[in-house]
Design a protein around this motif. Structure first.
Motif, PDB file in Angstrom:
ATOM      1  N   THR A   1       0.840  -1.200   0.000  1.00 42.03           N
ATOM      2  CA  THR A   1       0.000   0.000   0.000  1.00 42.03           C
ATOM      3  C   THR A   1       0.874   1.248   0.000  1.00 42.03           C
ATOM      4  OG1 THR A   1      -1.684  -1.224   1.228  1.00 42.03           O
ATOM      5  CG2 THR A   1      -1.882   1.169   1.195  1.00 42.03           C
ATOM      6  N   GLY A   2       1.939   1.238   0.782  1.00 42.86           N
ATOM      7  CA  GLY A   2       2.850   2.379   0.822  1.00 42.86           C
ATOM      8  C   GLY A   2       3.515   2.627  -0.513  1.00 42.86           C
ATOM      9  N   ILE A   3       3.913   1.566  -1.193  1.00 43.35           N
ATOM     10  CA  ILE A   3       4.542   1.716  -2.508  1.00 43.35           C
ATOM     11  C   ILE A   3       3.559   2.300  -3.512  1.00 43.35           C
ATOM     12  CG2 ILE A   3       5.504   0.417  -4.463  1.00 43.35           C
ATOM     13  CD1 ILE A   3       6.848  -1.411  -2.387  1.00 43.35           C
ATOM     14  N   TRP A   4       2.315   1.828  -3.497  1.00 43.03           N
ATOM     15  CA  TRP A   4       1.309   2.361  -4.419  1.00 43.03           C
ATOM     16  C   TRP A   4       1.007   3.827  -4.124  1.00 43.03           C
ATOM     17  CZ3 TRP A   4       0.312   0.844  -8.996  1.00 43.03           C
ATOM     18  CH2 TRP A   4       0.429  -0.483  -9.345  1.00 43.03           C
ATOM     19  N   VAL A   5       0.981   4.195  -2.845  1.00 40.45           N
ATOM     20  CA  VAL A   5       0.751   5.605  -2.484  1.00 40.45           C
ATOM     21  C   VAL A   5       1.898   6.456  -3.021  1.00 40.45           C
ATOM     22  CG1 VAL A   5       0.689   7.200  -0.519  1.00 40.45           C
ATOM     23  CG2 VAL A   5      -0.720   5.152  -0.502  1.00 40.45           C
ATOM     24  N   LEU A   6       3.134   5.985  -2.906  1.00 38.43           N
ATOM     25  CA  LEU A   6       4.280   6.722  -3.439  1.00 38.43           C
ATOM     26  C   LEU A   6       4.203   6.872  -4.958  1.00 38.43           C
ATOM     27  CD1 LEU A   6       7.246   5.296  -1.329  1.00 38.43           C
ATOM     28  CD2 LEU A   6       6.271   7.592  -1.244  1.00 38.43           C
ATOM     29  N   ILE A   7       3.794   5.817  -5.649  1.00 38.01           N
ATOM     30  CA  ILE A   7       3.683   5.887  -7.111  1.00 38.01           C
ATOM     31  C   ILE A   7       2.625   6.898  -7.522  1.00 38.01           C
ATOM     32  CG2 ILE A   7       2.975   4.584  -9.163  1.00 38.01           C
ATOM     33  CD1 ILE A   7       4.371   2.151  -7.901  1.00 38.01           C
TER      34      ILE A   7
END
Length: 131
Positions: A6-12
């Motif tokens: 979820t954190g990676i998708w938020v960063l993207i």
């Protein structure tokens, strides 16, 4: 692991939003697409570049979901056939094994000898000596 994804998708998503925000002049500019064939020519109405990018993004998502669904259905079918094979016993396993033939016995005694046959072993080519 779920929080990391979820954190990676938020960063993207944040990166893409910042990219579009900082380059608004480029993304909000209009652009029309033209297709010129030998027998006809087509020119699309003017679209914003951000809409073209979003269209390609959605097309990629749809294509990715298609491949995921195909993979899921194939693996589901494979699991189903494996379960059916596990439930249905194999005919070869359930068939009785043939009775082993008794081996002829050799009488042991004074006449019985052990014969050892040793084949002649030739040395490898590298070790051979030529006269």
């Amino acid at each position: 692991m779920k929080k990391v994804k979820t954190g990676i998708w938020v960063l993207i998503v944040a990166f893409v939003a910042i990219l579009i925000y900082q380059n608004q002049q480029f993304f909000m500019a209009g652009q029309s697409l033209r297709l010129n064939l030998l027998f006809t020519e087509y020119q699309s109405p003017e679209w914003k570049i951000v809409m073209i990018c979003a269209g390609f993004f959605v097309a990629g998502l749809i294509l990715g979901m298609y491949f995921l669904v195909i993979y899921h259905l194939r693996s589901k079918r494979k699991r189903k056939t494996q379960q059916l094979k596990a439930e249905k016993p194999d005919e070869r396993i359930s068939a009785p094994e043939p009775v082993a033939k008794p081996r002829p016995t050799v009488q042991r005694g004074s006449d019985a000898e052990t014969v050892v046959i040793t084949p002649e072993v030739t040395p490898p080519v590298a070790e051979r000596r030529e006269p």
